[in-house]
Enzyme design. Structure first.
Site, PDB file in Angstrom:
ATOM      1  N   PHE A   8     -15.325 -10.638  -7.339  1.00 45.33           N
ATOM      2  CA  PHE A   8     -15.141 -11.166  -9.069  1.00 45.33           C
ATOM      3  C   PHE A   8     -13.543  -9.819  -8.960  1.00 45.33           C
ATOM      4  O   PHE A   8     -12.570 -10.200  -8.525  1.00 45.33           O
ATOM      5  CB  PHE A   8     -15.843 -11.218  -9.896  1.00 45.33           C
ATOM      6  CG  PHE A   8     -16.919 -12.645  -9.436  1.00 45.33           C
ATOM      7  CD1 PHE A   8     -16.974 -12.975  -7.641  1.00 45.33           C
ATOM      8  CD2 PHE A   8     -16.983 -14.054 -10.459  1.00 45.33           C
ATOM      9  CE1 PHE A   8     -17.823 -13.544  -7.213  1.00 45.33           C
ATOM     10  CE2 PHE A   8     -17.324 -15.014  -9.408  1.00 45.33           C
ATOM     11  CZ  PHE A   8     -17.610 -15.267  -7.966  1.00 45.33           C
TER      12      PHE A   8
ATOM     13  N   ALA B  48      -6.292  -6.304   4.304  1.00 49.22           N
ATOM     14  CA  ALA B  48      -4.386  -6.959   4.310  1.00 49.22           C
ATOM     15  C   ALA B  48      -4.169  -8.134   4.017  1.00 49.22           C
ATOM     16  O   ALA B  48      -4.574  -8.705   4.872  1.00 49.22           O
ATOM     17  CB  ALA B  48      -3.896  -5.570   5.604  1.00 49.22           C
ATOM     18  N   ALA B  49      -3.997  -8.361   2.661  1.00 52.83           N
ATOM     19  CA  ALA B  49      -3.368 -10.151   2.487  1.00 52.83           C
ATOM     20  C   ALA B  49      -2.578  -9.314   1.538  1.00 52.83           C
ATOM     21  O   ALA B  49      -2.487  -8.762  -0.081  1.00 52.83           O
ATOM     22  CB  ALA B  49      -4.967 -10.719   2.334  1.00 52.83           C
TER      23      ALA B  49
ATOM     24  N   GLY C 127      -3.820 -22.121 -15.842  1.00 51.56           N
ATOM     25  CA  GLY C 127      -5.162 -21.409 -14.467  1.00 51.56           C
ATOM     26  C   GLY C 127      -6.288 -20.363 -14.479  1.00 51.56           C
ATOM     27  O   GLY C 127      -7.255 -20.376 -13.682  1.00 51.56           O
TER      28      GLY C 127
ATOM     29  N   ARG D 249     -14.975 -12.382 -17.945  1.00 49.09           N
ATOM     30  CA  ARG D 249     -14.898 -11.969 -15.958  1.00 49.09           C
ATOM     31  C   ARG D 249     -16.223 -10.776 -16.035  1.00 49.09           C
ATOM     32  O   ARG D 249     -16.611  -9.736 -16.752  1.00 49.09           O
ATOM     33  CB  ARG D 249     -13.642 -10.826 -15.523  1.00 49.09           C
ATOM     34  CG  ARG D 249     -12.546 -12.373 -16.021  1.00 49.09           C
ATOM     35  CD  ARG D 249     -12.401 -13.359 -15.305  1.00 49.09           C
ATOM     36  NE  ARG D 249     -11.279 -14.278 -14.894  1.00 49.09           N
ATOM     37  CZ  ARG D 249     -11.223 -15.509 -16.237  1.00 49.09           C
ATOM     38  NH1 ARG D 249     -12.110 -15.625 -17.098  1.00 49.09           N
ATOM     39  NH2 ARG D 249     -10.027 -16.064 -16.222  1.00 49.09           N
TER      40      ARG D 249
ATOM     41  N   GLY E 257       0.704  -1.374  -0.158  1.00 51.27           N
ATOM     42  CA  GLY E 257       0.317   0.154  -0.142  1.00 51.27           C
ATOM     43  C   GLY E 257       0.971   1.598  -0.325  1.00 51.27           C
ATOM     44  O   GLY E 257       1.762   1.054   0.035  1.00 51.27           O
TER      45      GLY E 257
ATOM     46  N   TYR F  51      -3.421 -19.122  -2.750  1.00 51.96           N
ATOM     47  CA  TYR F  51      -4.521 -18.065  -2.568  1.00 51.96           C
ATOM     48  C   TYR F  51      -5.393 -17.659  -2.182  1.00 51.96           C
ATOM     49  O   TYR F  51      -6.351 -17.489  -0.925  1.00 51.96           O
ATOM     50  CB  TYR F  51      -3.789 -16.872  -3.483  1.00 51.96           C
ATOM     51  CG  TYR F  51      -4.904 -15.497  -3.941  1.00 51.96           C
ATOM     52  CD1 TYR F  51      -4.936 -14.965  -2.248  1.00 51.96           C
ATOM     53  CD2 TYR F  51      -5.529 -15.076  -4.536  1.00 51.96           C
ATOM     54  CE1 TYR F  51      -5.303 -13.927  -2.235  1.00 51.96           C
ATOM     55  CE2 TYR F  51      -7.009 -14.398  -4.510  1.00 51.96           C
ATOM     56  CZ  TYR F  51      -6.792 -13.132  -3.188  1.00 51.96           C
ATOM     57  OH  TYR F  51      -7.538 -12.649  -3.176  1.00 51.96           O
TER      58      TYR F  51
ATOM     59  N   ARG G 254      -2.960 -17.949 -20.027  1.00 52.07           N
ATOM     60  CA  ARG G 254      -2.260 -17.628 -18.956  1.00 52.07           C
ATOM     61  C   ARG G 254      -2.971 -19.163 -18.137  1.00 52.07           C
ATOM     62  O   ARG G 254      -4.321 -19.384 -17.930  1.00 52.07           O
ATOM     63  CB  ARG G 254      -2.522 -16.705 -18.088  1.00 52.07           C
ATOM     64  CG  ARG G 254      -2.064 -16.455 -17.075  1.00 52.07           C
ATOM     65  CD  ARG G 254      -2.009 -14.599 -16.492  1.00 52.07           C
ATOM     66  NE  ARG G 254      -3.849 -14.863 -15.920  1.00 52.07           N
ATOM     67  CZ  ARG G 254      -3.923 -13.527 -15.359  1.00 52.07           C
ATOM     68  NH1 ARG G 254      -3.141 -13.290 -15.385  1.00 52.07           N
ATOM     69  NH2 ARG G 254      -5.670 -13.862 -15.258  1.00 52.07           N
TER      70      ARG G 254
HETATM   71  N1  UDP Z   1      -5.268 -11.088 -19.385  1.00 50.55           N
HETATM   72  C1  UDP Z   1      -4.980 -10.302 -20.365  1.00 50.55           C
HETATM   73  N2  UDP Z   1      -4.450  -9.930 -20.596  1.00 50.55           N
HETATM   74  C2  UDP Z   1      -2.882  -8.936 -19.572  1.00 50.55           C
HETATM   75  C3  UDP Z   1      -3.588  -9.395 -18.128  1.00 50.55           C
HETATM   76  C4  UDP Z   1      -4.986 -10.185 -17.992  1.00 50.55           C
HETATM   77  O1  UDP Z   1      -5.374 -11.161 -21.509  1.00 50.55           O
HETATM   78  O2  UDP Z   1      -2.366  -8.734 -19.445  1.00 50.55           O
HETATM   79  C5  UDP Z   1      -7.058 -11.642 -19.176  1.00 50.55           C
HETATM   80  C6  UDP Z   1      -6.461 -13.122 -18.238  1.00 50.55           C
HETATM   81  O3  UDP Z   1      -5.773 -13.729 -18.603  1.00 50.55           O
HETATM   82  C7  UDP Z   1      -8.291 -13.452 -17.567  1.00 50.55           C
HETATM   83  C8  UDP Z   1      -8.859 -11.322 -17.984  1.00 50.55           C
HETATM   84  O4  UDP Z   1      -7.556 -10.308 -18.731  1.00 50.55           O
HETATM   85  O5  UDP Z   1      -8.875 -13.296 -18.796  1.00 50.55           O
HETATM   86  C9  UDP Z   1      -9.042 -10.780 -16.225  1.00 50.55           C
HETATM   87  O6  UDP Z   1      -7.387 -11.193 -15.987  1.00 50.55           O
HETATM   88  P1  UDP Z   1      -6.775 -10.484 -14.633  1.00 50.55           P
HETATM   89  O7  UDP Z   1      -5.732 -10.998 -14.402  1.00 50.55           O
HETATM   90  O8  UDP Z   1      -7.116  -8.757 -14.531  1.00 50.55           O
HETATM   91  O9  UDP Z   1      -7.996 -11.239 -13.482  1.00 50.55           O
HETATM   92  P2  UDP Z   1      -8.010 -12.337 -12.355  1.00 50.55           P
HETATM   93  O10 UDP Z   1      -9.861 -12.727 -13.890  1.00 50.55           O
HETATM   94  O11 UDP Z   1      -7.085 -13.770 -13.415  1.00 50.55           O
HETATM   95  O12 UDP Z   1      -8.290 -11.803 -10.843  1.00 50.55           O
END
Ligand code: UDP
Length: 331
Positions: free
Chosen positions: A168, A73-74, A288, A220, A36, A140, A286
């Site tokens: 979310f 805080a995490a 996961g 999302r 922070g 996490y 990415r």
């Molecule tokens: N994402 C992307 N490019 C980036 C960062 C994120 O395409 O540089 C995509 C990611 O794969 C996910 C969405 O954007 O589908 C949201 O990712 P973020 O990391 O913001 O949040 P999360 O859903 O992982 O908590």
């Protein structure tokens, strides 16, 4: 009402502090400034310190008589939690327990907890409601679920009332432009795209276009930071003024899913008005990332009498862009 906001110098915490202060609460912030920023705490009293420091916690609770505690805080980086779970279990679980134990000792009975959609793991249906099984797939998510479970037991044994709010995708910025998102490193989609537009980054990479969604990019649920914060305020009200007893948990989203491509399109529209543009690249998926993560927030809406106000993606992006423009002016 006096409220302790732990992690009040962070992105979500600092917006919460502002909202509580403008609603007339007396606010004390505890933050170790590990992620922070002192400048983000515009209201209340800031105490710099760590939840590992039980003596400090004792002294704070002796000095102040809190009506409630909000805990932001995490550590929250999924990838880092897989590399260094020890840090996550220590900070997110053990240190949270220090906080809960000091609350119990000082008879402070109201606790609002930052939880996450990551407690659900791989979604088995969408939108995700509170009945969805919770099987986190990374440390996490596990740490946050552990605290949710601790809170149930602390309610049964010690009468600690709590609300866990599972976020979310938190995004956007203070509509008045006073504070906004500051993460280092930044990993979230909207600020990354805006940084690509403002020139702080060269480009934005789309992580996969082969998902089973209409345009092939992940969907999302992006929820405006002020909507998140107003849910916390309502949650505190629910267990304090309305005296509801229990360890409650609600999912918080705006209920609308947006794809990565849709977000990029809206950002382009907003930044082009100001003469900016951005370079978009395509990359691999990415690890996961589920295809779709959308919240069913009906329970929170009905129970807490809460309603997201800034549910238009364009407004979320405009607020975040106003903040990004301030950052580039400063640099
Ligand atoms: N994402 C992307 N490019 C980036 C960062 C994120 O395409 O540089 C995509 C990611 O794969 C996910 C969405 O954007 O589908 C949201 O990712 P973020 O990391 O913001 O949040 P999360 O859903 O992982 O908590």
């Amino acid at each position: 009402m006096k409220v302790l906001v732990v992690g009040g110098a962070g992105y979500i915490g600092s917006h919460m502090v502002k909202m509580l202060a403008s609603d007339g609460y007396d606010v004390v912030v505890l933050d170790n400034l590990s992620t922070g920023f002192r400048e983000s705490v515009k209201y209340g009293t800031l105490i710099i310190g760590d939840l590992a420091d039980v003596n400090l916690l004792e002294n704070i609770f002796i000095e102040h008589k809190f009506d409630g505690v909000m805990h932001f805080a995490a550590n929250s980086l999924v990838g880092e939690s897989m590399q260094n779970p020890s840090k996550y279990y220590r900070n997110n679980v053990s240190n949270t327990q220090n906080l809960l134990d000091v609350m119990v000792r000082h008879h402070v009975k109201h606790f609002i907890f930052s939880s996450t959609a990551a407690t659900f793991g791989e979604p088995s249906y969408s939108p995700i409601d509170e009945n969805h099984p919770q099987n986190p797939i990374n440390p996490y998510g596990s740490t946050k679920l552990m605290v949710e479970r601790i809170l149930k037991d602390y309610h049964s044994a010690y009468g600690l009332h709590s609300v866990s709010l599972r976020y979310f995708n938190a995004c956007g910025a203070d509509p008045e432009g006073e504070i906004g998102e500051l993460h280092d490193p930044e990993t979230h989609l909207i600020p990354l795209i805006l940084q690509a537009a403002s020139g702080r980054r060269q480009d934005i990479t789309v992580f996969g276009r082969d998902y089973p969604t209409e345009d092939g990019t992940c969907i999302r649920d992006y929820i405006h930071i002020n909507d998140l914060c107003s849910a916390h305020a309502q949650a505190l009200n629910y267990i304090t003024e309305q005296s509801h007893a229990g360890a409650f948990a609600f999912n918080l989203g705006n209920g609308k899913g947006f794809s990565v491509q849709e977000v990029i399109d809206v950002v382009k529209e907003v930044v082009e008005r100001d003469g900016y543009n951005l370079t978009v690249k395509d990359g691999e998926r990415r690890q996961g990332d589920p295809a779709i993560l959308v919240a069913d927030s009906k329970l929170a809406q009905a129970t807490l009498q809460w309603e997201p106000k800034f549910d238009q993606l364009k407004i979320i992006v405009e607020h975040a862009w106003n903040w990004e423009k301030q950052i580039i002016k400063l640099n």
